[in-house]
Design a protein around this motif. Structure first.
Motif, PDB file in Angstrom:
ATOM      1  N   TYR A 110      -6.259 -23.118   6.855  1.00 20.03           N
ATOM      2  CA  TYR A 110      -5.606 -24.370   7.228  1.00 20.03           C
ATOM      3  C   TYR A 110      -6.512 -25.336   7.973  1.00 20.03           C
ATOM      4  O   TYR A 110      -6.141 -26.512   8.163  1.00 20.03           O
ATOM      5  CB  TYR A 110      -4.353 -24.070   8.045  1.00 20.03           C
ATOM      6  N   LYS A 111      -7.687 -24.880   8.468  1.00 19.04           N
ATOM      7  CA  LYS A 111      -8.710 -25.772   9.015  1.00 19.04           C
ATOM      8  C   LYS A 111      -8.162 -26.664  10.145  1.00 19.04           C
ATOM      9  O   LYS A 111      -8.155 -27.891  10.058  1.00 19.04           O
ATOM     10  CB  LYS A 111      -9.278 -26.666   7.904  1.00 19.04           C
ATOM     11  N   PHE A 112      -7.688 -26.035  11.212  1.00 18.04           N
ATOM     12  CA  PHE A 112      -7.186 -26.810  12.353  1.00 18.04           C
ATOM     13  C   PHE A 112      -8.287 -27.186  13.350  1.00 18.04           C
ATOM     14  O   PHE A 112      -8.022 -27.964  14.272  1.00 18.04           O
ATOM     15  CB  PHE A 112      -6.102 -26.016  13.089  1.00 18.04           C
ATOM     16  N   MET A 113      -9.488 -26.661  13.197  1.00 14.90           N
ATOM     17  CA  MET A 113     -10.547 -26.962  14.159  1.00 14.90           C
ATOM     18  C   MET A 113     -10.889 -28.442  14.228  1.00 14.90           C
ATOM     19  O   MET A 113     -11.049 -28.995  15.328  1.00 14.90           O
ATOM     20  CB  MET A 113     -11.786 -26.134  13.844  1.00 14.90           C
ATOM     21  N   PRO A 114     -11.042 -29.175  13.117  1.00 21.24           N
ATOM     22  CA  PRO A 114     -11.341 -30.614  13.239  1.00 21.24           C
ATOM     23  C   PRO A 114     -10.264 -31.383  14.003  1.00 21.24           C
ATOM     24  O   PRO A 114     -10.575 -32.280  14.799  1.00 21.24           O
ATOM     25  CB  PRO A 114     -11.435 -31.079  11.776  1.00 21.24           C
ATOM     26  N   ILE A 115      -8.992 -31.034  13.791  1.00 21.19           N
ATOM     27  CA  ILE A 115      -7.908 -31.727  14.495  1.00 21.19           C
ATOM     28  C   ILE A 115      -7.985 -31.452  15.989  1.00 21.19           C
ATOM     29  O   ILE A 115      -7.867 -32.361  16.827  1.00 21.19           O
ATOM     30  CB  ILE A 115      -6.548 -31.292  13.925  1.00 21.19           C
ATOM     31  N   LEU A 116      -8.196 -30.187  16.351  1.00 18.37           N
ATOM     32  CA  LEU A 116      -8.282 -29.841  17.771  1.00 18.37           C
ATOM     33  C   LEU A 116      -9.520 -30.444  18.407  1.00 18.37           C
ATOM     34  O   LEU A 116      -9.501 -30.812  19.593  1.00 18.37           O
ATOM     35  CB  LEU A 116      -8.279 -28.322  17.926  1.00 18.37           C
ATOM     36  N   ALA A 117     -10.617 -30.554  17.646  1.00 21.06           N
ATOM     37  CA  ALA A 117     -11.831 -31.171  18.189  1.00 21.06           C
ATOM     38  C   ALA A 117     -11.615 -32.649  18.492  1.00 21.06           C
ATOM     39  O   ALA A 117     -12.177 -33.180  19.465  1.00 21.06           O
ATOM     40  CB  ALA A 117     -12.984 -30.994  17.204  1.00 21.06           C
ATOM     41  N   ARG A 118     -10.815 -33.334  17.690  1.00 17.82           N
ATOM     42  CA  ARG A 118     -10.528 -34.742  17.967  1.00 17.82           C
ATOM     43  C   ARG A 118      -9.669 -34.891  19.225  1.00 17.82           C
ATOM     44  O   ARG A 118      -9.750 -35.904  19.916  1.00 17.82           O
ATOM     45  CB  ARG A 118      -9.822 -35.381  16.767  1.00 17.82           C
ATOM     46  N   LEU A 119      -8.818 -33.911  19.513  1.00 17.54           N
ATOM     47  CA  LEU A 119      -8.010 -33.981  20.734  1.00 17.54           C
ATOM     48  C   LEU A 119      -8.804 -33.671  21.988  1.00 17.54           C
ATOM     49  O   LEU A 119      -8.379 -34.005  23.104  1.00 17.54           O
ATOM     50  CB  LEU A 119      -6.841 -32.982  20.629  1.00 17.54           C
ATOM     51  N   LEU A 120      -9.963 -33.022  21.847  1.00 17.60           N
ATOM     52  CA  LEU A 120     -10.741 -32.551  22.999  1.00 17.60           C
ATOM     53  C   LEU A 120     -11.603 -33.701  23.528  1.00 17.60           C
ATOM     54  O   LEU A 120     -12.721 -33.945  23.046  1.00 17.60           O
ATOM     55  CB  LEU A 120     -11.618 -31.369  22.579  1.00 17.60           C
ATOM     56  N   THR A 121     -11.097 -34.407  24.519  1.00 18.46           N
ATOM     57  CA  THR A 121     -11.804 -35.538  25.128  1.00 18.46           C
ATOM     58  C   THR A 121     -11.713 -35.439  26.639  1.00 18.46           C
ATOM     59  O   THR A 121     -10.955 -34.631  27.199  1.00 18.46           O
ATOM     60  CB  THR A 121     -11.191 -36.873  24.661  1.00 18.46           C
ATOM     61  N   GLY A 579     -16.682 -19.931  -8.192  1.00 17.30           N
ATOM     62  CA  GLY A 579     -18.121 -20.128  -8.306  1.00 17.30           C
ATOM     63  C   GLY A 579     -18.485 -21.586  -8.340  1.00 17.30           C
ATOM     64  O   GLY A 579     -19.469 -22.028  -7.758  1.00 17.30           O
ATOM     65  N   ALA A 580     -17.645 -22.385  -9.044  1.00 19.79           N
ATOM     66  CA  ALA A 580     -17.902 -23.820  -9.063  1.00 19.79           C
ATOM     67  C   ALA A 580     -17.776 -24.405  -7.674  1.00 19.79           C
ATOM     68  O   ALA A 580     -18.588 -25.202  -7.219  1.00 19.79           O
ATOM     69  CB  ALA A 580     -16.941 -24.515 -10.034  1.00 19.79           C
ATOM     70  N   GLY A 581     -16.706 -23.982  -6.947  1.00 16.02           N
ATOM     71  CA  GLY A 581     -16.551 -24.466  -5.571  1.00 16.02           C
ATOM     72  C   GLY A 581     -17.683 -24.010  -4.691  1.00 16.02           C
ATOM     73  O   GLY A 581     -18.183 -24.742  -3.851  1.00 16.02           O
ATOM     74  N   ALA A 658     -13.473 -35.986   2.433  1.00 16.49           N
ATOM     75  CA  ALA A 658     -13.610 -34.859   1.507  1.00 16.49           C
ATOM     76  C   ALA A 658     -13.182 -33.560   2.167  1.00 16.49           C
ATOM     77  O   ALA A 658     -12.547 -32.698   1.524  1.00 16.49           O
ATOM     78  CB  ALA A 658     -15.051 -34.763   1.023  1.00 16.49           C
ATOM     79  N   SER A 659     -13.520 -33.421   3.448  1.00  9.99           N
ATOM     80  CA  SER A 659     -13.107 -32.206   4.162  1.00  9.99           C
ATOM     81  C   SER A 659     -11.591 -32.119   4.261  1.00  9.99           C
ATOM     82  O   SER A 659     -10.996 -31.054   4.044  1.00  9.99           O
ATOM     83  CB  SER A 659     -13.725 -32.176   5.558  1.00  9.99           C
ATOM     84  N   GLU A 660     -10.964 -33.260   4.577  1.00 11.01           N
ATOM     85  CA  GLU A 660      -9.507 -33.266   4.651  1.00 11.01           C
ATOM     86  C   GLU A 660      -8.888 -32.988   3.288  1.00 11.01           C
ATOM     87  O   GLU A 660      -7.885 -32.257   3.177  1.00 11.01           O
ATOM     88  CB  GLU A 660      -9.027 -34.602   5.205  1.00 11.01           C
ATOM     89  N   HIS A 661      -9.500 -33.579   2.253  1.00 12.35           N
ATOM     90  CA  HIS A 661      -8.977 -33.323   0.903  1.00 12.35           C
ATOM     91  C   HIS A 661      -9.152 -31.854   0.526  1.00 12.35           C
ATOM     92  O   HIS A 661      -8.251 -31.236  -0.075  1.00 12.35           O
ATOM     93  CB  HIS A 661      -9.694 -34.228  -0.094  1.00 12.35           C
ATOM     94  N   MET A 662     -10.306 -31.288   0.893  1.00 14.39           N
ATOM     95  CA  MET A 662     -10.526 -29.869   0.609  1.00 14.39           C
ATOM     96  C   MET A 662      -9.538 -28.997   1.381  1.00 14.39           C
ATOM     97  O   MET A 662      -9.019 -28.002   0.864  1.00 14.39           O
ATOM     98  CB  MET A 662     -11.959 -29.490   0.968  1.00 14.39           C
TER      99      MET A 662
END
Length: 858
Positions: A110-121, A579-581, A658-662
């Motif tokens: 589910y890749k929640f790390m980018p979202i939590l990193a944006r909250l970390l200020t 393999g393509a991915g 692209a990361s969000e789309h992935m």
């Protein structure tokens, strides 16, 4: 991306539907929020997130169901929105990260790390920083980063600022400690993150600061992990030296001892993680095995405490008589953690985690198979028995690791057998509460005990095949909804269960039948096939050793390999897509590595730069450099740098998109996998029911044919019996008629005889009646005579009574006269005694005469 929840798993019962009701309600509220962005939708989502975060049942976060996939996907989309309920989502993530399979899904799917990193200020409060970093350190554990993701630079900058800030305030110290943990988790095994860190800080000064933290006793294990990551990135993994590894191990064992004394669950987790990483790294395992101080360090933890410490503990904690005995017996620091956990002294949530991490750490040490640690096996077995009431899975895992150390010897030491004599029956009882959680470790314990001849008999006595199978199927049912982690655990459980059954099958027929039932189970064969086709070489070797066992059924062998080939054919398309991915990921990594080394440029830009450098070189050689205006060159480079920055920014934005789309594609894939899994379960259930019904119909058809054949036979038999009975009936009729004729003749003769006898009887009756009348007359006469005699007898009786009365009166009169005579005699004799002898005779003669006279008179 709209995900339906209610359309799948419609076969689930009402209780499961109620369990996931809050998740479904949140998904519906999230859809309303995405459509309207209203405050009511935000409040509704916050309410449902609060209910989900306060749930006691962690199984609602298991990622194998479509409801859970839809929930996490909706939560990810809502938290990506600036107006979403971010901190309520953080609370839910904090609760979900406790469940291992859910934590794995949050990290890799589910890749929640980018979202939590944006909250970390810096703008948020310290409490929110600590809460957010706590969630991030759980979700970032074991994260895989294949390319330079857009959030890494900002995350590295923020984390390093908090790590290098002064640690005077306790909250700042906690923030720095957890920031270091997150930084280690993100950098460990991820070169893109390490290169992002090296671009963010001055590596030399940062390493010096890390060494100062290590020597100062703050976060020593995390510092060692980060130093290992940096040295591996700069010099290569093979360049790590043996003294460095020994220094890391010394710090780890020191941290472990200190964390056990202080009951610090976080430090224990870091110590376990680091030593497990060192032991599993093939390049460093040899250095770990050569470390000489494991036994000494472990002895420091397991040794008895001084008596004054025990006395102070008793006086401080106020034990009663029973508690005092417990405190005296609990003379090691680990035993104290066990006892505190049982009594729930201190923080009841932290102490079980402390004990779990202690047992995991000791399991890693035992798995090193060091001869110097065997002297502690007895104490560790006692610890397993004490801790089994609190942390059953970890206790069983440590116990199995200890027993497996003696697999090659085939026998256990005598001291270990004496230690096991009392506690072994308790460990061999299958887990009754939530058997799926501790079932795998219990199967490992049973399998380990089967390797020794002494304990093998105990296993046959204490463990029944039915309980063993039930525990195995409970594990498979529990892990079927835990995603990738569950698949690995279920394969391990199947391998351990089949190996144990193969070991016990030659010894008892019941285990042979249990082995046949297990291998006939569709899910067991499916997992064996998946293990054969997986990339895990050790697992493939284990399964092949099972298959080549002489007790393995040949028909099941054919089915396993047949399903294995079919599974390979079905997996070709997904592997091709993967393999393509993967190729895309490798390309992204290569591009990222180009960016790490310096600013990359397009081919035409490289050609232009090469032409510029060539002209500058020619002008320098010809002495015409002075003709070029420096300002023009600087303006050109400034323009190019601006273009490169704009292009880098656009690429970063595109990479983020692209990361969000992935991530959204991964969410869709997880949803499809969960749906596919549920549909496969439904299909399998339907197929099993169809096969069962088909077999039932065939059995009924066969029974019907047998019944028809039996009915025809009965009909023929009845016809033959009917003919025989009719013949017998005719014969009997003839016999009856003859008998009736003879009986009629006899009756006539007897009737005549009876009539004659009746006439004779009448004559006799009349004669007797006449005699009876005569006798009655005589009896009346005799009665009169008898009455007269009775009257005479009465008169005589009356006379006799009168005579008796007169006789009694005479007797009384005689008695009276005798008494009178005696009185007179006394009266006559008294004067006589006073006379002389002469007078005596005279008086005597007188008295005699007088007496005689009285007698005569009478």
């Amino acid at each position: 991306m709209d995900m339906e929840v209610d359309s799948v798993d419609s076969y689930s019962n009402a209780s499961e539907g109620g369990k996931f009701s809050h998740l479904k309600s949140f998904v519906n509220a999230a859809r309303e929020f995405e459509a309207t962005h209203s405050d009511s939708a935000v409040n509704l989502m916050t309410r449902y997130l609060g209910l989900i975060a306060s749930s006691c049942d962690l199984s609602i976060f298991s990622p194998g169901r479509s409801e859970v996939c839809a929930f996490f996907s909706s939560l990810w989309r809502v938290m990506c929105d600036a107006r979403g309920p971010h901190w309520a989502g953080v609370a839910v993530l904090s609760r979900a990260s406790i469940e291992p399979s859910a934590r794995h899904a949050l990290t890799h799917t589910y890749k929640f790390m980018p979202i939590l990193a944006r909250l970390l200020t810096d703008s948020i409060s310290n409490d929110k920083k600590i809460k957010l970093l706590s969630v991030m350190q759980e979700i970032s554990y074991g994260i895989k980063i294949s390319w330079q993701e857009s959030y890494l630079s900002g995350l590295m900058k923020q984390l390093t600022e908090w790590i290098t800030q002064p640690m005077s305030d306790p909250q700042h110290r906690t923030i720095g400690h957890r920031s270091l943990t997150v930084l280690v988790n993100v950098c460990y095994g991820n070169l893109p993150a390490i290169y992002a860190l090296m671009r963010t800080v001055d590596t030399k000064e940062f390493v010096i600061h890390l060494v100062s933290l290590k020597e100062g006793g703050y976060g020593g294990v995390e510092v060692c992990r980060l130093l290992l990551c940096l040295s591996g990135a700069t010099r290569g993994a093979a360049a790590t030296r043996q003294p460095d590894v020994h220094s890391y191990l010394c710090c780890t064992m020191r941290t472990f001892h200190k964390a056990v004394s202080e009951k610090d669950a976080t430090q224990l987790l870091h110590a376990y993680t680091f030593i497990n990483d060192l032991c599993t790294d093939s390049n460093l395992r040899g250095f770990v095995l050569s470390y000489p101080n494991f036994a000494t360090a472990l002895n420091e933890v397991l040794k008895q405490k001084p008596q004054h410490m025990i006395n102070s503990q008793i006086s401080r904690m106020g034990y009663g008589p029973t508690g005092m005995i417990t405190a005296i017996l609990s003379t090691t620091e680990i035993d104290e953690v066990c006892q505190c956990t049982i009594n729930e002294l201190g923080d009841p949530d932290t102490l079980p985690t402390c004990l779990q991490n202690i047992l995991r750490f000791l399991t890693v040490l035992v798995n090193l198979d060091l001869y110097s640690l065997r002297c502690h096996h007895g104490a560790l077995v006692n610890l397993c028995m004490k801790a089994s009431r609190i942390c059953l899975p970890e206790s069983l895992e440590l116990f199995a690791a200890i027993v497996l150390q003696y697999k090659d010897e085939g026998v256990l030491p005598k001291d270990l057998i004496s230690t096991l004599s009392d506690g072994l029956p308790g460990l061999l009882v299958p887990p009754s509460l939530e058997p799926g959680k501790a079932g795998l470790q219990w199967l490992q314990v049973v399998g380990a005990l089967c390797e020794s001849s002494e304990t093998q008999e105990r296993v046959l006595q204490e463990v029944t095949p039915g309980a063993f199978e039930d525990t195995l199927y409970s594990v498979l049912q529990y892990t079927s909804q835990n995603g990738v982690v569950g698949v690995e655990s279920s394969q391990q459980a199947v391998v351990v269960g089949c190996r144990t059954a193969l070991t016990l099958a030659p010894l008892e027929r019941h285990w042979e039948a249990a082995l046949a039932r297990m291998l006939a189970h569709h899910q067991v064969r499916k997992l064996l096939c998946a293990g054969l086709t997986s990339n895990n070489g050790a697992r493939r070797r284990q399964i092949l050793q099972l298959v080549k066992h002489h007790y393995f059924p040949p028909d099941q062998m054919n089915q396993v390999f047949g399903e294995s080939l079919q599974g390979i054919a079905e997996a070709e398309a997904p592997q091709a897509a993967g393999g393509a991915g993967g190729g895309g990921g490798r390309c992204g990594g290569a591009c990222g590595e180009g960016a790490w080394g310096g600013a990359s440029a397009a081919p035409h830009q490289e050609r232009a730069i090469d032409a510029l450098v060539a002209r500058l070189t020619d002008a320098l050689r010809d002495g015409k450099v002075s003709d070029i205006a420096t300002s023009s060159v600087m303006e050109l480079y400034g323009y190019k740098m601006t273009c490169l920055e704009q292009r880098l920014h656009s690429h970063s934005v595109a990479l983020q998109g692209a990361s969000e789309h992935m991530a959204s594609l991964q969410h869709s894939l997880a949803m499809l996998q969960a749906t596919n899994s549920s549909q496969q379960d439904v299909l399998y259930t339907t197929q099993m029911q169809n096969e069962r019904h088909k077999k039932t119909i065939e059995d009924l058809h066969k029974q019907l044919e047998d019944a028809e054949t039996t009915l025809r036979g009965f009909r023929a038999k009845l016809a033959a019996e009917k003919v025989d009975k009719e013949n017998q009936k005719e014969i009997l009729h003839k016999e009856f008629r003859a008998q009736m004729a003879s009986m009629e003749n006899e009756m006539k003769l007897r009737e005549k005889e009876t009539e004659e006898r009746l006439k004779a009887a009448d004559a006799e009756y009349k004669a007797l009646q006449k005699k009876l009348d005569q006798q009655a007359t005589k009896n009346s006469e005799l009665a009169c005579v008898l009455i007269k005699f009775e009257e005479r007898v009465k008169q005589r009786d009356k006379k006799l009574e009168e005579a008796v009365a007169s006789d009694a009166a005479l007797k009384k009169e005689i008695e009276h006269k005798e008494s009178t005579i005696k009185q007179l005699e006394k009266t006559v004799l008294e004067p006589t005694y006073r006379a002389n002898d002469y007078g005596y005779l005279t008086s005597a003669s007188r008295s005699t005469d007088l007496t005689n006279g009285i007698c005569i008179e009478i």
